[in-house]
Design an enzyme around this catalytic site. Structure first.
Site, short mmCIF file in Angstrom:
data_model
loop_
_atom_site.label_atom_id
_atom_site.label_comp_id
_atom_site.label_asym_id
_atom_site.label_seq_id
_atom_site.Cartn_x
_atom_site.Cartn_y
_atom_site.Cartn_z
N THR A 213 -8.32 28.32 -75.62
CA THR A 213 -8.94 29.61 -75.70
C THR A 213 -10.45 29.59 -75.87
OG1 THR A 213 -7.90 29.77 -78.02
CG2 THR A 213 -6.72 30.67 -76.43
N LYS B 95 -4.48 22.45 -78.65
CA LYS B 95 -5.68 23.41 -78.48
C LYS B 95 -5.84 23.96 -80.03
CE LYS B 95 -5.70 27.52 -78.23
NZ LYS B 95 -6.36 28.35 -79.30
N THR C 194 -1.08 22.44 -86.11
CA THR C 194 -2.50 23.07 -85.73
C THR C 194 -1.97 24.31 -84.96
OG1 THR C 194 -4.37 22.92 -84.61
CG2 THR C 194 -2.57 21.55 -83.57
N SER D 36 -14.18 40.60 -76.93
CA SER D 36 -14.91 41.32 -76.07
C SER D 36 -14.86 40.59 -74.62
CB SER D 36 -16.38 41.21 -76.33
OG SER D 36 -16.92 40.17 -76.70
#
Length: 407
Positions: A155, A181, A192, A407
């Site tokens: 991400t 990730k 995690t 955003s």
């Protein structure tokens, strides 16, 4: 930019695991945001999940499926939407995602585990989007898909994260390959954000979960970027048994060797998450020794790692060691004898017997602080326990990244 970290160039296949990625349009069109891992029959699977009370729907569904079936056949992972804080509809979306994958593979829905990462609290037609992308994913399944998967599960990560080890067990070569990730919202309370480790080693039935738990405790449970625990944390260990070794049993030499390999993979992934912490410019190992027990050492280490004053000083390369003293003193050890505390930055002694080391010079401190990796060693002088955690600094970019995240 990550601190001394680059994307992996090799992640060897694990016999018994096929991997594929596809673009499902879950948040951004054209982005490869769907990852599928298909496991050979007989693969043993263990998983650990976040203890955050607002656990995401895929966490709850994955836990339920693991409890209902000992024959996991697939993992389905999406980015772009965490499916957390989504109530009954989110739970149904996670269950439906498993159902569409199961129908495509010809297995039961309980044999599929779902994982999600991304924005919290936003509804999405996960099952519909996954179903539409499944033909591409199924057609792309390949044992060599780990590098693509490491990239697809990102991400805010700036680079993909992967690691592997090879070893011999009972004369058979065994592979351990893992991907993860994570970059922000990192202070794991079990694991995690997402980590997937696979091995072709054969294990005794009672070994996968304790093996994973032991590796996680010394890796993913030793990192923090910002002190926040995700709603979606998960760590998974898959053991296919395809290497053909005699099954590894608890307490054996093979078990110790395999645990070391899995732990090394997990630690490399965990440290990569910190090195790629959102906006990080410094990698900071914090070693606390001389504690009465491990819990005490970790209490001090995390208090330092979560101090915005310490983290911003490191970003500025400012050897403001008074902030270190303040954090140690605020860690909650009521009977701490501060006159016995010692602190080093790298090899440089800055505090001796609770006060500035007579030989310390500010110029030397600034030289150490200008480095990309700055180990801190604290000796509490009250016991023999030792623990180490890994953190990073706090920069302008951390605020920018998280202010712009949706955003």
């Amino acid at each position: 930019m990550p601190v001394a970290l680059s994307a992996p160039v090799l992640l060897p296949p694990v016999a018994g695991v096929r991997v594929a990625v596809a673009a499902a349009g879950i948040r951004y069109p054209g982005r490869k945001d769907l990852t599928l891992l298909v496991l050979d029959p007989g693969t043993q699977v263990a998983a650990l999940f976040t203890r955050n009370r607002f656990r995401a729907a895929p966490v709850l569904v994955a836990e339920a499926h693991l409890a209902a079936s000992s024959a996991v056949r697939a993992l389905v992972i999406n980015t772009g939407n965490a499916n957390a804080g989504t109530g009954v509809a989110g739970a149904q979306a996670a269950a439906d995602s498993c159902r569409v994958v199961a129908e495509a593979l010809g297995c039961a829905p309980e044999q599929v585990l779902p994982f999600s990462t991304g924005v919290i609290g936003e509804p999405v037609d996960l099952a519909g989007k996954i179903a539409a992308a499944l033909p591409v994913a199924l057609g792309a399944l390949d044992a060599d898909g780990w590098l693509a998967a490491a990239d697809a599960i990102r991400t805010t990560d700036t680079v993909a994260k992967g690691a592997f080890r090879r070893l011999f067990l009972g004369g058979k070569e065994v592979t351990v390959t893992g991907i993860a990730k994570g970059s922000g919202m990192i202070r794991p309370d079990m694991a995690t954000m997402l980590a997937f480790i696979a091995t072709d080693a054969a294990l005794a039935p009672d070994l996968p979960r304790p093996l994973l738990a032991a590796a996680v405790e010394k890796s993913f449970n030793r990192i923090t970027v910002d002190g926040d625990t995700s709603t979606n944390d998960a760590a998974v260990l898959m053991a296919t048994g395809a290497a053909g070794n005699v099954p590894v049993h608890a307490g054996s030499e093979d078990q110790h060797a395999l645990l070391q390999a899995v732990t090394e993979v997990a630690q490399e992934l965990a440290q990569a998450i910190v090195r790629d912490g959102e906006g990080a410019t410094k990698f900071i190992p914090i070693r606390v020794q001389g504690g009465r027990d491990a819990a005490e050492c970790l209490q001090v280490a995390y208090r330092m790692a979560h101090s915005p004053l310490i983290k911003t000083a490191f970003f500025a390369s400012d050897p403001n060691w008074g902030r270190l003293l303040a954090a140690i003193g605020a860690a909650g050890i009521e009977d701490l004898d501060v006159s016995r505390v010692q602190i080093r930055l790298g090899e440089l002694a800055i505090v001796r017997d609770g006060a500035r080391d007579p030989d310390y010079r500010e110029e030397a401190g600034q030289q150490v602080m200008a480095q990309a990796e700055i180990p801190i060693t604290v000796d509490l002088g009250r016991g023999t326990a030792v623990e180490e955690i890994w953190t990073c600094d706090l920069s302008y970019d951390y605020v920018r990244i998280n202010a712009d995240y949706r955003s």
